[in-house]
Design a protein around this motif. Structure first.
Motif, mmCIF file in Angstrom:
data_model
loop_
_atom_site.group_PDB
_atom_site.id
_atom_site.type_symbol
_atom_site.label_atom_id
_atom_site.label_comp_id
_atom_site.label_asym_id
_atom_site.label_seq_id
_atom_site.Cartn_x
_atom_site.Cartn_y
_atom_site.Cartn_z
ATOM 1 N N ARG A 1 10.689 -30.369 -39.093
ATOM 2 C CA ARG A 1 11.460 -29.179 -39.481
ATOM 3 C C ARG A 1 10.778 -27.955 -38.891
ATOM 4 N NH1 ARG A 1 14.731 -26.325 -42.897
ATOM 5 N NH2 ARG A 1 13.877 -24.485 -43.920
ATOM 6 N N LEU A 2 11.562 -27.094 -38.246
ATOM 7 C CA LEU A 2 11.113 -25.798 -37.765
ATOM 8 C C LEU A 2 12.083 -24.754 -38.292
ATOM 9 C CD1 LEU A 2 10.288 -26.664 -34.026
ATOM 10 C CD2 LEU A 2 8.642 -26.293 -35.888
ATOM 11 N N ALA A 3 11.567 -23.685 -38.872
ATOM 12 C CA ALA A 3 12.452 -22.681 -39.456
ATOM 13 C C ALA A 3 11.811 -21.303 -39.362
ATOM 14 C CB ALA A 3 12.759 -23.011 -40.917
ATOM 15 N N LEU A 4 12.663 -20.292 -39.258
ATOM 16 C CA LEU A 4 12.259 -18.895 -39.256
ATOM 17 C C LEU A 4 13.167 -18.164 -40.225
ATOM 18 C CD1 LEU A 4 10.519 -16.597 -37.908
ATOM 19 C CD2 LEU A 4 12.479 -16.279 -36.345
ATOM 20 N N ASP A 5 12.580 -17.432 -41.179
ATOM 21 C CA ASP A 5 13.413 -16.683 -42.125
ATOM 22 C C ASP A 5 12.893 -15.261 -42.266
ATOM 23 O OD1 ASP A 5 11.833 -16.382 -44.901
ATOM 24 O OD2 ASP A 5 11.397 -18.374 -44.130
ATOM 25 N N HIS A 6 13.799 -14.363 -42.587
ATOM 26 C CA HIS A 6 13.449 -12.956 -42.767
ATOM 27 C C HIS A 6 14.218 -12.409 -43.959
ATOM 28 C CE1 HIS A 6 12.142 -8.909 -41.760
ATOM 29 N NE2 HIS A 6 13.394 -8.499 -41.915
ATOM 30 N N GLN A 7 13.506 -11.643 -44.790
ATOM 31 C CA GLN A 7 14.105 -11.014 -45.956
ATOM 32 C C GLN A 7 14.617 -9.632 -45.547
ATOM 33 O OE1 GLN A 7 13.845 -12.886 -48.999
ATOM 34 N NE2 GLN A 7 15.499 -11.554 -49.670
ATOM 35 N N PHE A 8 15.943 -9.522 -45.379
ATOM 36 C CA PHE A 8 16.561 -8.253 -44.997
ATOM 37 C C PHE A 8 16.825 -7.437 -46.269
ATOM 38 C CE2 PHE A 8 17.662 -11.246 -41.671
ATOM 39 C CZ PHE A 8 17.419 -10.526 -40.509
ATOM 40 N N GLY A 9 15.792 -6.841 -46.814
ATOM 41 C CA GLY A 9 15.940 -6.169 -48.084
ATOM 42 C C GLY A 9 15.714 -7.156 -49.212
ATOM 43 N N PRO A 10 15.673 -6.666 -50.439
ATOM 44 C CA PRO A 10 15.317 -7.535 -51.569
ATOM 45 C C PRO A 10 16.370 -8.592 -51.894
ATOM 46 C CG PRO A 10 15.997 -5.364 -52.336
ATOM 47 C CD PRO A 10 15.898 -5.268 -50.851
ATOM 48 N N ASP A 11 17.608 -8.415 -51.420
ATOM 49 C CA ASP A 11 18.685 -9.295 -51.865
ATOM 50 C C ASP A 11 19.370 -10.059 -50.744
ATOM 51 O OD1 ASP A 11 18.373 -8.457 -54.539
ATOM 52 O OD2 ASP A 11 19.567 -6.666 -54.143
ATOM 53 N N VAL A 12 18.855 -10.012 -49.534
ATOM 54 C CA VAL A 12 19.491 -10.709 -48.415
ATOM 55 C C VAL A 12 18.428 -11.466 -47.627
ATOM 56 C CG1 VAL A 12 20.870 -10.529 -46.312
ATOM 57 C CG2 VAL A 12 21.329 -8.988 -48.238
ATOM 58 N N LEU A 13 18.620 -12.777 -47.495
ATOM 59 C CA LEU A 13 17.735 -13.636 -46.716
ATOM 60 C C LEU A 13 18.525 -14.248 -45.566
ATOM 61 C CD1 LEU A 13 14.979 -15.272 -46.496
ATOM 62 C CD2 LEU A 13 16.183 -17.083 -47.749
ATOM 63 N N GLY A 14 17.960 -14.221 -44.377
ATOM 64 C CA GLY A 14 18.550 -14.893 -43.227
ATOM 65 C C GLY A 14 17.573 -15.909 -42.665
ATOM 66 N N TYR A 15 18.096 -17.000 -42.117
ATOM 67 C CA TYR A 15 17.192 -18.023 -41.584
ATOM 68 C C TYR A 15 17.877 -18.820 -40.487
ATOM 69 C CZ TYR A 15 19.829 -21.326 -44.528
ATOM 70 O OH TYR A 15 20.824 -22.068 -45.109
ATOM 71 N N ILE A 16 17.047 -19.395 -39.618
ATOM 72 C CA ILE A 16 17.495 -20.365 -38.626
ATOM 73 C C ILE A 16 16.544 -21.556 -38.711
ATOM 74 C CG2 ILE A 16 18.563 -18.697 -37.056
ATOM 75 C CD1 ILE A 16 16.051 -18.823 -35.342
ATOM 76 N N SER A 17 17.057 -22.755 -38.409
ATOM 77 C CA SER A 17 16.199 -23.930 -38.538
ATOM 78 C C SER A 17 16.677 -25.049 -37.631
ATOM 79 C CB SER A 17 16.174 -24.427 -39.994
ATOM 80 O OG SER A 17 17.456 -24.877 -40.396
ATOM 81 N N GLU B 1 20.780 -25.053 -37.494
ATOM 82 C CA GLU B 1 21.440 -24.339 -38.585
ATOM 83 C C GLU B 1 21.035 -22.874 -38.599
ATOM 84 O OE1 GLU B 1 21.862 -25.278 -43.361
ATOM 85 O OE2 GLU B 1 21.792 -26.885 -41.874
ATOM 86 N N ILE B 2 21.989 -22.011 -38.956
ATOM 87 C CA ILE B 2 21.729 -20.595 -39.198
ATOM 88 C C ILE B 2 22.431 -20.232 -40.497
ATOM 89 C CG2 ILE B 2 23.679 -19.938 -37.697
ATOM 90 C CD1 ILE B 2 22.145 -17.327 -37.122
ATOM 91 N N GLY B 3 21.710 -19.567 -41.390
ATOM 92 C CA GLY B 3 22.287 -19.312 -42.698
ATOM 93 C C GLY B 3 21.830 -17.996 -43.298
ATOM 94 N N GLU B 4 22.475 -17.637 -44.395
ATOM 95 C CA GLU B 4 22.131 -16.430 -45.140
ATOM 96 C C GLU B 4 22.309 -16.690 -46.626
ATOM 97 O OE1 GLU B 4 24.128 -14.160 -47.061
ATOM 98 O OE2 GLU B 4 25.780 -15.613 -47.032
ATOM 99 N N LYS B 5 21.518 -15.953 -47.404
ATOM 100 C CA LYS B 5 21.647 -15.964 -48.854
ATOM 101 C C LYS B 5 21.595 -14.520 -49.319
ATOM 102 C CE LYS B 5 19.799 -20.567 -49.662
ATOM 103 N NZ LYS B 5 18.910 -21.422 -50.482
ATOM 104 N N SER B 6 22.629 -14.104 -50.035
ATOM 105 C CA SER B 6 22.721 -12.700 -50.429
ATOM 106 C C SER B 6 23.140 -12.576 -51.881
ATOM 107 C CB SER B 6 23.716 -11.950 -49.536
ATOM 108 O OG SER B 6 24.981 -12.584 -49.531
ATOM 109 N N THR B 7 22.591 -11.567 -52.529
ATOM 110 C CA THR B 7 22.925 -11.232 -53.909
ATOM 111 C C THR B 7 23.367 -9.771 -53.924
ATOM 112 O OG1 THR B 7 21.232 -12.770 -54.673
ATOM 113 C CG2 THR B 7 22.113 -11.232 -56.284
#
Length: 684
Positions: free
Chosen positions: A429-445, A474-480
């Motif tokens: 598994r290889l992944a890179l993620d970045h927290q774009f502000g306190p409520d948004v996470l983006g990642y690729i893997s 995969e490329i994804g996001e998690k947002s609140t």
């Protein structure tokens, strides 16, 4: 909080596509077994084959069961791998949470998790006495009982006990040949107990024991509507009712399915200053019995039966840091040993005194050891890189005997030549993620998983099947959003799937073989929206494009002029994968409101499935369908009692969960029809 990376983390901070279902949501949705989870998880489909559960995630899974045959979607209970598919039909009486991880899990959960995994986390015992009990009654004269107790045993030692039992008095259908019920669960009993001891010096020990006993004629099998068995013709009565009463069949020998199994597992967590050592060991044994009519007719032509004992031993040793920092890591060793066999796989052809039999008693052994490690490091503020690697060595053997008994009763038995196969495979598994502000996470893997090859247990003359491999980009996001009222998680994925393990049927016995390659891409999205304090709307959608990009030697079925079927070898290139719908979507409403002297909870959920094919030839098809479920629960103020009304599959769709064409004709079994009932529960 989820444990998708073998540590407790906030769902929105984990760069993996995960669906987490809490105990409260399971109760609201009236989900009582793992088979029901798919109704609120669009990426997950669950079917059954000969009484064994077969999960698929994003269209990846398999349709075979037998000794040493494992699923492409792994099932774990409290970190313990459950190998035999029949033992994955677990009740949910003591569940804390269920997590569905999408895509290959080739590093931290490396055991054959090509498609993903279902992780069941049970409650820990408490140090104060408490519990709950419930009784349910529903149509088809079905009664269910549930009990959970927990409390202290002695100082620093707590224990619990979960009991589940059900009995179905009426079947969903009738065997027209002998007037016996079909799709009927005579008994389903399960017991589980966990013991938790806390010692000084940072030592925690958990021991768990479980036992299950199931006897049923569920699922049943019948010939697909519009087609005929190979050995004869269906009666006009069956033909006229097969569409309107799909749970009926016309077999002289009823379907019999029995499973008795259990196991013990232990987990030790030891804090050693800056690191924590964890060891998870388990032993399980299951005996699986089945008998069924393989010809689909009321005459004695082909009858099959078998007894399948299987035992497995697993041991996993982990080391990880005790406290979180910029560098998070985990390393471990995993050992797996499996012994499976057919004590007797018997195919009886014809009727006495001219009856002949073929008998085989093959046995299979699997030994596997894997080492793995994964680390996550904060390379820049709010930016993390993750790298994981696993190396698996696996060795499989085949032996036993096979032969025949002629009409005079003379046996001709010979040894099956000893054979072995081994696999040495890296996954990562290889992944890179970045927290774009306190409520948004983006990642690729990029994730690679594999499922080892093996021997065909039912037809030992068939060649071994090769390991399959899946690469997931995969490329994804998690947002609140909106102050936490809206949560939106989405992932785009692209799969390269090679040496795909698919199945066909020879004399109603499953044979596994390899398809060359498939490509798949899609979107996996879900949301939770708290519209008001009391109204929660949830949903998800998974559009999917999947095709065999190269499959020149597939088993292809054709319809003959007399509506029987025959098979030949041909190309399935361009066809869709089995049980992979073009789209699934769900929409749920959970509304709570004070009514009189109490609180009401209404849950309604609709799952849409665009339909799927049963095998790579795309010959048999299940059309699009909706599954609408609802429950209404009421709890009076200051009362330990709860009252619930519920209904599943309200629109009464007849959904094929098993579709196959083999040398004896076609076979289909169906999910449950509309069921409804009520539950009375008490907490103490």
């Amino acid at each position: 909080m989820v444990t998708a990376q073998r540590r407790s983390e906030n769902l929105q901070k984990v760069p993996i596509s995960v669906t987490a279902i809490t105990a409260a949501k399971l109760a609201s949705a009236n989900i009582t077994t793992t088979a029901d989870i798919a109704s609120i998880t669009p990426s997950l489909t669950l079917s059954q084959s000969q009484g064994s559960i077969e999960p698929r995630i994003r269209g990846i899974g398999n349709s075979s069961a037998g000794p040493s045959v494992e699923n492409s979607v792994a099932t774990y209970v409290d970190g313990v791998y459950i190998a035999l598919a029949a033992n994955s039909l677990l009740n949910l009486e003591n569940i804390q949470q269920v997590e569905v991880l999408d895509g290959p899990q080739g590093t931290l959960f490396g055991r054959n998790a090509t498609g993903g995994l279902v992780q069941i986390i049970t409650k820990d015992p408490k140090s104060t006495f408490s519990g709950n009990a419930d009784v349910s009654y529903e149509n088809y004269d079905t009664t269910r009982l549930g009990l959970y107790l927990t409390g202290p045993v002695v100082n620093h030692l707590d224990a619990d006990l979960a009991i589940y039992a059900s009995h179905q008095g009426d079947g969903y259908g009738t065997d027209l040949a002998n007037d016996k019920p079909t799709y009927k669960t005579d008994r389903d009993i399960a017991l589980r107990s966990k013991w938790l001891a806390r010692f000084d010096e940072g030592t925690t020990v958990r021991l768990a024991f479980d036992f299950s006993n199931t006897a049923s004629s569920n699922p049943g099998f019948s010939t697909v509507a519009g087609l005929q068995p190979v050995f004869g013709k269906l009666s006009p009565q069956v033909i006229s009712t097969i569409d309107t009463h799909p749970y009926d069949d016309d077999d002289n020998n009823p379907f019999i399915h029995r499973v008795i199994g259990g196991g013990v597992s232990g987990r030790v967590d030891q804090v050693l200053g800056p690191v924590t050592l964890t060891d998870i060991a388990a032993y399980r044994r299951v005996t699986y019995q089945q008998a069924f009519d393989a010809d689909g007719l009321p005459t004695q032509i082909v009858q099959q039966s078998f007894t399948l004992p299987e035992e497995e031993i697993t041991d996993e040793l982990q080391i990880a840091p005790t406290h979180a920092g910029k560098l998070q890591w985990i390393a471990g060793l995993f050992y797996f040993h499996d012994d499976g066999a057919y004590d007797s796989l018997d195919t009886a052809i014809g009727a006495p005194p001219a009856q002949t039999q073929t008998i085989s008693t093959p046995d299979f052994t699997t030994r596997s050891i894997a080492g793995y490690g994964q680390a996550t490091y904060e390379i820049l503020p709010q930016t993390h890189v993750t790298g994981g690697f696993r190396y698996t060595y696996e060795y499989r053997t085949e032996g036993g005997s096979a032969g025949a008994i002629n009409a005079a009763g003379v046996q001709t038995i010979s040894a099956i030549p000893d054979a072995s196969t081994h696999t040495s495979t890296p996954t990562w598994r290889l992944a890179l993620d970045h927290q774009f502000g306190p409520d948004v996470l983006g990642y690729i893997s990029w994730n690679r998983g594999f499922k080892s090859g093996g021997f065909n247990p039912t037809v030992v003359s068939q060649p071994p099947y090769r390991p399959e491999r899946l690469d997931d980009y995969e490329i994804g996001e998690k947002s609140t959003l909106f102050n936490g009222r809206l949560r939106v998680n989405a992932a785009f994925f692209y799969y390269v799937y090679k040496n795909i393990q698919v199945n066909t049927f020879l004399n109603s016995l499953a044979v596994i073989y390899n398809g060359a390659e498939a490509r798949e891409y899609g979107l996996d999205a879900s949301f939770d929206f708290s519209l008001t304090r009391d109204l929660l709307i949830t949903g998800g959608v998974v559009p999917l494009h999947d095709r065999f990009s190269d499959f020149p030697d597939a088993v292809i079925a054709t319809r003959n002029g007399d509506n029987t079927t025959s098979t030949h070898t041909g190309s399935a290139t361009g066809n869709r994968l089995p049980f992979a719908p073009d789209a699934t979507a769900s929409l749920g409403i959970d509304y709570k409101r004070t009514i009189g002297p109490g609180r009401a909870d209404l849950f309604v959920n609709d799952l849409y499935n665009s339909g799927y094919y049963g095998q790579p030839d795309n010959f048999l098809h299940q059309g699009a369908f909706h599954q609408l479920n609802a429950s209404l629960q009421y709890q009076p103020d200051n009362s330990p009692l709860t009252f619930k009304l519920y209904a599943r599959n309200i629109v009464d769709n007849h959904v094929a969960e098993f579709l196959s064409v083999g040398t004896t004709g076609t076979a289909v079994s169906f999910e449950a029809p509309a069921t409804y009932g009520f539950t009375v529960g008490v907490k103490f």
